[in-house]
Design a protein around this motif. Structure first.
Motif, PDB file in Angstrom:
ATOM      1  N   LYS A  99       0.828  -1.212   0.000  1.00 45.70           N
ATOM      2  CA  LYS A  99       0.000   0.000   0.000  1.00 45.70           C
ATOM      3  C   LYS A  99       0.864   1.265   0.000  1.00 45.70           C
ATOM      4  N   GLU A 142      -2.539   4.565   9.911  1.00 45.54           N
ATOM      5  CA  GLU A 142      -2.577   3.441   8.974  1.00 45.54           C
ATOM      6  C   GLU A 142      -1.360   2.535   9.088  1.00 45.54           C
ATOM      7  N   ARG A 147      -2.001   8.496   7.517  1.00 44.05           N
ATOM      8  CA  ARG A 147      -1.027   7.413   7.379  1.00 44.05           C
ATOM      9  C   ARG A 147      -0.305   7.106   8.689  1.00 44.05           C
TER      10      ARG A 147
END
Length: 601
Positions: A61, A87, A84
């Motif tokens: 990703k 994430e 992020r």
């Protein structure tokens, strides 16, 4: 060092929080330094047969994965999209990776940008996935916290980051305790702790919302250090935070209730008489549903277990099991099942089954024991008492001691001709033998014999098991009852097993509750744990002309909480305000630092 007290937070706690935060920075810098060294060694070309088979980085990703670590592809990765920063930890958990220390450094530099995405649905969904992970949420949440992202994304959690509590009960800072509790819950859910926590293992897959369970564990101590009741303040935080995380209205209300009530179940289990039906009925009236009961039991278990090593033991497990099972039965079957006569008949039938060919003992000497005894004592202890009563017929005193594995303690059963002061003398003898009483039930048979059962552990919370230890218990109790030892000076001479307790000040407090039981006045005494505290309190109650029917002892580090179910000499509750004031004065004197002088006088 000029650290002053603040509302809800002492100066020493503020100093230690600052110290832990600096230590965390040192740890992070050390990780970055070691990562640089690893990188330098990795750049050296390998030699030998496997030189051509070097591992290659892969893409996940947009992140770079190499050597079991996940890293940002460039220096501006998190600035471009601050989500992020949540994430990357969710991916690390999902794929069993570590976050590269150099990436952790970049996150630390850009961590303020997380403020802008607190209400971003994508960020909150990622966080909830990480919190409720079926992999290893404890590890990833610890990294998340050490990087500083946790405290920025959930500012309320940031306030308890590195916050310690200055006492002998709590071993960890609030954030570490919380993360450990979440890890315990995840391990229970995966079936890894069935032997240690059979109750939790049996109910965790029956809760209606596992998201609510994990959120309640996350938030149960989040308001510590603010001043006021952290349970109530934490429930207010839950009502605001849970909708942000994506929980439904019903889940939010459940989490808020759990946070508000998270100390209730342990307080009732450890400080109240679970054989008193009103204790169970009052608890069920607050819990109201089976799902709430299960959720509260799970939260209570992981909260106690995560306090520190040695805090959880088989005695606490047993008490929580009894309270849960009794409440579950009442919630399922209602009040009709619990008539007094039916409960006594059911207990007698169960004991008859345990006794086997000695089943006739239920009738004689069992007919000498009143309904209160049959309801209060567990089946196995009743069977032991009946055999002891038969063997001791005609004796003025009989003392039985044996290791009681079901409770992780030693059972001491004393049969003696009942007389005033019997309880405090037995307690004194047990203390002189080096024992701590964790639970006591006092009964008088119809023939005038006292049947008193005590659960005893050593100062480290272990049972007495060796023959010499058990013999010493019997000898010291017999000597105390026969007045062959001078209890007051000998008990005063015994040193406290943990002299560190002297560093803590616990103001003695006495509370009376006439609503907690239909038959008894409940007296709760909170004081600093001291040698033979129970003996001194029991003596004070004796001198106040009160009869103790059961005693329940809980210790929280340097603080002891002793609860007594009492009546006056006529078997009535203590209702007079002046009488309560006089009893309170005696108990405060017994719990105070000048106890020995008062007792000797």
């Amino acid at each position: 060092m000029n650290y002053g007290d603040r509302p809800g937070k002492r100066g020493v706690e503020r100093f230690m929080q600052y110290f832990f935060l600096q230590a965390k920075i040192v740890g992070s810098l050390t990780g970055v330094f070691l990562a640089q060294l690893d990188g330098q060694f990795a750049k050296k070309q390998p030699r030998g047969l496997l030189a051509g088979f070097r591992a290659r980085p892969r893409d996940l990703k947009g992140y770079r994965v190499f050597g079991g670590k996940i890293a940002a592809p460039n220096d501006t990765w998190f600035a471009e999209d601050p989500v992020r920063m949540i994430e990357i930890y969710q991916l690390a958990d999902a794929h069993g990776l570590e976050v590269h220390p150099e990436t952790t450094r970049i996150i630390g530099r850009d961590v303020r940008l997380v403020d802008s995405v607190r209400r971003d649905p994508r960020a909150n969904a990622l966080f909830l996935d990480m919190l409720t992970s079926r992999n290893d949420p404890e590890m990833v949440l610890r990294w998340f916290n050490e990087a500083g992202v946790f405290g920025r994304f959930v500012p309320e959690f940031g306030r308890v980051n590195a916050q310690m509590q200055f006492d002998m009960y709590h071993h960890y800072t609030v954030d570490e305790h919380t993360i450990r509790a979440i890890g315990l819950l995840a391990r229970i859910e995966k079936g890894e702790m069935k032997a240690d926590h059979p109750l939790a293992h049996g109910i965790i897959h029956k809760v209606q919302s596992r998201r609510a369970t994990y959120c309640a564990v996350l938030l149960h101590d989040i308001a510590k250090g603010r001043g006021g009741d952290h349970s109530v303040l934490g429930a207010d935080i839950a009502l605001k935070l849970c909708p942000r995380l994506g929980l439904s209205e019903a889940e939010t209300e459940l989490v808020a209730w759990l946070v508000r009530s998270h100390l209730m179940m342990s307080a009732i289990a450890f400080k109240r008489d679970l054989a008193d039906f009103k204790t169970i009925a009052d608890f069920v009236a607050v819990v109201e549903s089976l799902d709430r009961l299960r959720q509260l039991a799970l939260l209570t278990i992981v909260d106690i277990r995560a306090v520190g090593p040695g805090t959880w033991n088989s005695w606490k497990r047993q008490l929580l099991h009894v309270l849960h099972d009794s409440a579950e039965e009442l919630l399922r079957l209602g009040h009709a099942r619990h008539g007094r006569a039916e409960r006594v008949a059911a207990k007698k039938a169960a004991v008859r089954g345990l006794l086997g060919r000695d089943g006739d003992l239920v009738d004689d000497p069992g007919n000498q024991l009143g309904d209160a005894y049959w309801i209060a004592e567990p089946d196995d202890i009743v069977a032991m008492n009946l055999r002891q009563l038969t063997a001791a017929r005609g004796k003025p005193l009989d003392i039985a001691t044996e290791y009681y594995a079901a409770r992780g303690a030693t059972l001491v059963s004393v049969l003696a001709t009942d007389h005033p002061g019997l309880f405090y003398r037995i307690a004194g003898g047990i203390h002189l033998a080096g024992g701590n009483i964790i639970d006591a039930r006092i009964h008088t048979a119809r023939n005038g014999m006292a049947v008193d059962n005590f659960l005893v552990q050593d100062p480290l919370g272990r049972p007495f098991m060796e023959d010499g230890q058990l013999a010493r218990l019997r000898t010291m109790i017999a000597d105390a009852l026969a007045n062959r030892v001078k209890l007051v000076p000998q008990l005063a001479a015994r040193p406290l097993a943990r002299p560190r307790a002297d560093a803590f000040e616990v103001r003695p407090r006495v509370e009376f509750d006439n609503a907690a039981s239909n038959r008894f006045t409940v007296v709760e005494v909170n004081a600093r744990d001291r040698p033979a505290l129970l003996n001194r309190l029991a003596r004070a109650l004796f001198e106040a002309r009160l009869i103790v029917h059961s005693a329940h002892i809980a210790t929280y580090g340097e603080r002891a909480s002793d609860t007594f179910y009492v009546t006056d000499l006529l078997g009535e509750k203590v209702t007079s305000e002046s009488r309560r004031k006089a009893v309170e004065k005696r108990l405060l004197e017994a719990a105070g630092e000048d106890t020995v002088d008062v007792a000797a006088a």
